[in-house]
Design a protein around this motif. Structure first.
Motif, PDB file in Angstrom:
ATOM      1  N   PRO A  44       7.602   6.510   1.234  1.00 42.92           N
ATOM      2  CA  PRO A  44       8.753   5.699   1.641  1.00 42.92           C
ATOM      3  C   PRO A  44       8.390   4.753   2.791  1.00 42.92           C
ATOM      4  CG  PRO A  44       8.994   7.949   2.427  1.00 42.92           C
ATOM      5  CD  PRO A  44       7.767   7.930   1.571  1.00 42.92           C
ATOM      6  N   GLN A  45       9.140   3.690   2.898  1.00 38.63           N
ATOM      7  CA  GLN A  45       8.837   2.682   3.921  1.00 38.63           C
ATOM      8  C   GLN A  45       9.096   3.195   5.347  1.00 38.63           C
ATOM      9  OE1 GLN A  45       7.185  -0.258   3.323  1.00 38.63           O
ATOM     10  NE2 GLN A  45       6.990   0.715   1.325  1.00 38.63           N
ATOM     11  N   TRP A  46      10.005   4.138   5.507  1.00 38.52           N
ATOM     12  CA  TRP A  46      10.200   4.678   6.851  1.00 38.52           C
ATOM     13  C   TRP A  46       8.929   5.411   7.303  1.00 38.52           C
ATOM     14  CZ3 TRP A  46       9.403   9.751   7.781  1.00 38.52           C
ATOM     15  CH2 TRP A  46       9.510  10.648   6.718  1.00 38.52           C
ATOM     16  N   PHE A  47       8.186   5.960   6.358  1.00 35.32           N
ATOM     17  CA  PHE A  47       6.945   6.658   6.684  1.00 35.32           C
ATOM     18  C   PHE A  47       5.878   5.663   7.144  1.00 35.32           C
ATOM     19  CE2 PHE A  47       3.068   9.119   5.648  1.00 35.32           C
ATOM     20  CZ  PHE A  47       3.345  10.255   6.404  1.00 35.32           C
ATOM     21  N   ARG A  48       5.919   4.445   6.595  1.00 34.63           N
ATOM     22  CA  ARG A  48       5.012   3.382   7.031  1.00 34.63           C
ATOM     23  C   ARG A  48       5.257   3.064   8.498  1.00 34.63           C
ATOM     24  NH1 ARG A  48       6.612  -1.538   7.742  1.00 34.63           N
ATOM     25  NH2 ARG A  48       8.334  -1.345   6.275  1.00 34.63           N
ATOM     26  N   VAL A  49       6.519   2.911   8.857  1.00 33.11           N
ATOM     27  CA  VAL A  49       6.864   2.598  10.249  1.00 33.11           C
ATOM     28  C   VAL A  49       6.487   3.765  11.157  1.00 33.11           C
ATOM     29  CG1 VAL A  49       8.756   2.043  11.828  1.00 33.11           C
ATOM     30  CG2 VAL A  49       8.695   1.024   9.538  1.00 33.11           C
ATOM     31  N   ALA A  50       6.795   4.982  10.742  1.00 34.78           N
ATOM     32  CA  ALA A  50       6.442   6.164  11.538  1.00 34.78           C
ATOM     33  C   ALA A  50       4.931   6.260  11.719  1.00 34.78           C
ATOM     34  CB  ALA A  50       6.984   7.426  10.865  1.00 34.78           C
ATOM     35  N   THR A  57       0.833  -1.212   0.000  1.00 35.03           N
ATOM     36  CA  THR A  57       0.000   0.000   0.000  1.00 35.03           C
ATOM     37  C   THR A  57       0.858   1.249   0.000  1.00 35.03           C
ATOM     38  OG1 THR A  57      -1.828  -1.117   1.115  1.00 35.03           O
ATOM     39  CG2 THR A  57      -1.772   1.280   1.266  1.00 35.03           C
ATOM     40  N   PHE A  58       1.874   1.298   0.836  1.00 37.40           N
ATOM     41  CA  PHE A  58       2.728   2.484   0.896  1.00 37.40           C
ATOM     42  C   PHE A  58       3.532   2.642  -0.397  1.00 37.40           C
ATOM     43  CE2 PHE A  58       1.297   2.783   5.112  1.00 37.40           C
ATOM     44  CZ  PHE A  58       1.654   4.030   5.617  1.00 37.40           C
ATOM     45  N   MET A  59       3.923   1.534  -1.016  1.00 41.02           N
ATOM     46  CA  MET A  59       4.602   1.630  -2.310  1.00 41.02           C
ATOM     47  C   MET A  59       3.641   2.182  -3.362  1.00 41.02           C
ATOM     48  SD  MET A  59       6.969  -1.807  -2.423  1.00 41.02           S
ATOM     49  CE  MET A  59       7.369  -1.557  -4.133  1.00 41.02           C
ATOM     50  N   HIS A  60       2.413   1.684  -3.364  1.00 38.32           N
ATOM     51  CA  HIS A  60       1.401   2.158  -4.315  1.00 38.32           C
ATOM     52  C   HIS A  60       1.122   3.651  -4.144  1.00 38.32           C
ATOM     53  CE1 HIS A  60      -2.348   2.495  -6.535  1.00 38.32           C
ATOM     54  NE2 HIS A  60      -2.912   2.962  -5.441  1.00 38.32           N
TER      55      HIS A  60
END
Length: 121
Positions: free
Chosen positions: A40-46, A33-36
């Motif tokens: 960035p993946q760090w934003f997913r974790v945040a 979802t975050f790639m779509h």
């Protein structure tokens, strides 16, 4: 009305807890979802940790109504961001709907405790 608010509070706490944990853990659906969305993946974790902070606020909200209203608005802001990113990606309504519904429910919870929110300010 208190029972409705408590049930809503519990449901939202569970929903955001599992969503936050899956973001932090890197569940495939969250990563995709975050790639779509072009994030960035760090934003997913945040975002996962930010959601868990909101869950803590919802739990504290069982004893402090002002914190509950603030946490609900906090989570509504997260969901507003999700809705806007889905719109920016030109996603169909079916993909926007879950985030929009969570935003509406968190706003409803904040509205049910609006008097506590005005007391804080």
């Amino acid at each position: 009305m208190d029972i409705v608010a408590i049930v809503l509070q519990c449901l939202l706490a569970f929903a955001f807890f599992f969503s936050g944990v899956s973001k932090i853990a890197g569940a495939k659906m969250q990563v995709d979802t975050f790639m779509h969305l072009g994030l960035p993946q760090w934003f997913r974790v945040a975002t996962g940790f930010i959601a868990l902070a909101g869950v803590v606020g919802l739990i504290i909200g069982f004893w402090n109504e002002g914190i509950l209203a603030t946490a609900a608005l906090w989570l509504a802001c997260i969901m507003l961001g999700a809705v806007l990113f889905h719109i920016r990606s030109k996603d169909p309504i079916a993909k926007i709907f879950p985030a929009a519904m969570l935003m509406i429910l968190t706003l409803a919870l904040a509205g049910l405790h609006f008097s506590a929110l005005t007391d804080i300010m």
